[in-house]
Structures are given as C-alpha cells and as structure tokens.
Design an enzyme around this catalytic site. Sequence first.
Site, PDB file in Angstrom:
ATOM      1  N   SER A  32       1.248 -30.970 -13.957  1.00  0.00           N
ATOM      2  CA  SER A  32      -0.238 -31.702 -14.696  1.00  0.00           C
ATOM      3  C   SER A  32       0.391 -32.046 -15.569  1.00  0.00           C
ATOM      4  O   SER A  32       0.988 -32.053 -16.057  1.00  0.00           O
ATOM      5  CB  SER A  32      -1.222 -30.307 -15.119  1.00  0.00           C
ATOM      6  OG  SER A  32      -2.477 -30.871 -15.391  1.00  0.00           O
ATOM      7  N   GLU A  33      -0.670 -33.283 -15.989  1.00  0.00           N
ATOM      8  CA  GLU A  33      -0.087 -33.851 -16.880  1.00  0.00           C
ATOM      9  C   GLU A  33      -0.728 -33.277 -18.726  1.00  0.00           C
ATOM     10  O   GLU A  33      -0.084 -34.031 -19.749  1.00  0.00           O
ATOM     11  CB  GLU A  33      -1.595 -35.649 -16.936  1.00  0.00           C
ATOM     12  CG  GLU A  33      -0.973 -36.316 -16.518  1.00  0.00           C
ATOM     13  CD  GLU A  33      -2.288 -36.221 -15.184  1.00  0.00           C
ATOM     14  OE1 GLU A  33      -2.423 -34.773 -14.229  1.00  0.00           O
ATOM     15  OE2 GLU A  33      -3.148 -37.400 -14.104  1.00  0.00           O
ATOM     16  N   SER A  34      -1.841 -32.139 -18.610  1.00  0.00           N
ATOM     17  CA  SER A  34      -1.286 -31.391 -19.737  1.00  0.00           C
ATOM     18  C   SER A  34      -0.551 -30.567 -20.032  1.00  0.00           C
ATOM     19  O   SER A  34       0.005 -30.226 -21.259  1.00  0.00           O
ATOM     20  CB  SER A  34      -2.634 -30.020 -19.636  1.00  0.00           C
ATOM     21  OG  SER A  34      -2.180 -29.493 -17.650  1.00  0.00           O
TER      22      SER A  34
END
Lengths: 220, 231
Positions: free
Chosen positions: A48-50
Amino acid sequence: MPERLDRELIAMRVAQELPEGAYVNLGIGIPTLVSQFLPPGRTVVYHSESGVLGYGPLAGQGQEDIDLINAGGQFLLPTPGMAFFNSAEGFAMVRGGHIDVAVMGAFQVSEKGDLANWMLPARGVGNIGGAMDLAAGARRVIVAMEHTDPQGKPKIVRRCAYPITGPGCVSLIVTDVAVIEVSPAGLTLLEVAPGWSPREVQEITEAHLSVARDLREMGF
Amino acid sequence: MNKVVSSFAEAVADVPDGAVIMMDGFGGPGGMPQHLILALRDNGAKGLTIISNTAGLPDFGSLGVAVAVTHNVLMENGQVRKVIASFPVSASPARPNAFELLYREGKIELELSPQGTLAERIRAGGAGIPAFYTPTGAGTPVAQGKEVRTFNGRACVLEHALLADFAFIRAHQADTLGNLSYRGTSRNFNALMATAARITIAEVDEVMEPGGIGPEAIMTPGIYVKRIVKR
C-alpha cells in the site's frame, strides 16, 4: 438485458488473477474487496502507498490504530511479517517493477488500454494519488469496474474523453458483465457473465470487441 | 546540544508570511503534526505554500477516530496561497474539503503531482539532486509543459526537486540530538520531508536521552532535525 454481477463477484473474479507469491497493490473501491476472495491456499503480499507491505485484514471497531492504515485510510490489523517504509521507497517498489499486479478502478478504459481514473472534468480538480505511478510501474494492471457509468454510458471506449492516468497500461478489464483482454491487436472478449451474450456485451461497449474462440462464462 | 523546544508556539514563532512548509497527513490522523498545525494557525503567517500528500481530510468519525486537526484549519483561516499535493480533494465530490471550496473560487493555487513523483521530488530535494526523469505521468496531463526524454524506449518526464523553509514532522520518539523514530505507516512522507527543509521541526510523543532509541532503530538521523517539541 440480463442481470449484472455485484461488486463482490467482480472482486471474486479478479482474485483468481493473482498468482501465488505475487506482490499486489489494490486500489480504492471494488479493488479493495479483492483480498477477501483470494482462493484458499494462495498467498499474495499486499503493498500500500501508505508505506506498508504484507498487511492482512482490516481492523474492526475498537481495534483502530491511527498509525496503521492503507492508502484508502482504512485501519489495518498488525500482521506478522509486515514491513513499513517511507514513501520514496514505497514508490521505488512501484516504478522499479517490483509490483506484479495492480488492481484499479476506472472512469474509462480505451481500446488501446489507456486508463482514465483520476479526474472527472466536471469537478475541475482530481486526485492522482498513486495511480499514475502504478499505471507506469506495475507489471500488470487489471481494471475492476462496472461496465457502464451511472448514466448508463459505456466506460470501455475508443478514446478516453477524460484526462488519462497512463497510456496503454491496462492488461485486463473485469466488469460486471465481462472479462476483456487488452492487446496491441485491440480488445478481446474472453468471458461473459452468466446469461450474457457477446452481442449484448458489445451493445454497451463503445470500442470494438473481438470474441475469443474459446469464449467462456465467468466462473467464481 | 539539546534541540528540545518547550512549546509549539515557540517552535513556529519564526515562520514568516510566504513560507514554504512541508507537512505529512496521508489518509488519516496518523502522521499529522496536529499541534504544529494549530500553532501555525495561531502564529497567523499568511501566503503560505503547503507541500503535502493531501490538502485536508474529511472527518473520519465514521471509522471510529475523529480527525480534529488537519490542513483544513489553515485553509479555513485563509493562510494558504498554494498547495503542492497528490490527493488534494476528498474522495467524494459531495463532501468537499476547505481546499476544494477555495479552489473553486480561484482563491488558492494547486500544483498536482503524482504521489510517487511527489515523494521522489522531496527525496531529491533533501539529497541535493535538482531534478530527475521518471516514466510516471508520461503521455498524461502531468507531462504538459515539461521536458520529455526517451530512455530505453520509454518516454520519461523531467521533474524538479522540492525544498521547503520548514518541515513539520510527526514522529513517535526523539532523543535530544534530534534522532527520530516513527510508528507504523506514519513514516511515509514524514521521513522524507524531514530531510528537505531548512528548518525541520518534529512533534513527538516521547523525548529520550541519547541512546534511548537504539542506533539501528533510528529512522531519521538527527542531522536533519532542528527542533523537537513533545506533545
């Protein structure tokens, strides 16, 4: 027209496309649902880009940790083997070709595999987020979406009218009525939803569809 | 050497009108330097440029956690002239954030950057690399007006580094030398922004003596950090 599949069934069909051991990024919307439907015994690692790799289920009520989220802002549970990193490293994974499959939603997909999913011109402003990096960097981009927009207009078009996210990046389109492959030769209808004929799918598709010789019914 | 400052007000007292400020705030309250944002509101500096992944989040109350303070505070207070972001508006057009309302009225400027490009522009800024080529955005509106060059048969866009006057960082632990560690996904843009500003200010949960954070556990070495404030 026959009945369309619901969002869960679209996600279930997409889940079959994830190979054992793949590193996978799931976008917001229908793609988020895909992780629930992974075939038993198959292991994939979600990115995830988080800034996390190897996340598992979403946190339930009362389990939320504000420092443990996915790119959609949903709370995750701590999972053995998960890894955190900064965003430059997270996108090095994306552009560097380390993400095997990205599943994204779309406003429009063209017959050349152009993807438009970040801006509706009527709004005048949009969110790009990680979509352009994934379109450019993921080894395989799968679009999961409804076949037509809320006004009933085709979303699979000859040319995208909306601003594009990436040219020629889409490999496969899974919708509520069909599975369509994108290749340099154009679009090939591989599967139809139960009860749908190729002619009925073509009627709600602006771009031309070639029908695969071994056309099948979508299975789950 | 002790970089600990006693109050948030003191930490941001020298932020002038027109300053360029990096701050995180990804998709929720984690990683958001909420006390520094409030102190900046009270400082009142105007004409600011904010570099951030988002430009103000909706209330996350439905998810069980309310976001009390986001960039919205600065937007509503009329302090921001320009935003550089990848995800500036809310996912739902029906629930516009303060930034979008100002944008519709032409009262605020937006430079939209793909998220990975934004991250790399900040990394490059902190690392002394003035610009770089990336395949992200080639053939899209993002490439308009930018130099495009082909490498190994692929079109790539020239993107320029970002630097700021201040970076507001939300970290978990600090030592008095400015070494920082982050919790979970709150590292994402914080650890990059810490490197790319003239004055980096960290808002932390805990301040320890040197050695309190093991050297292998330090994620931002203290060389990047000027000021630390404990929540």
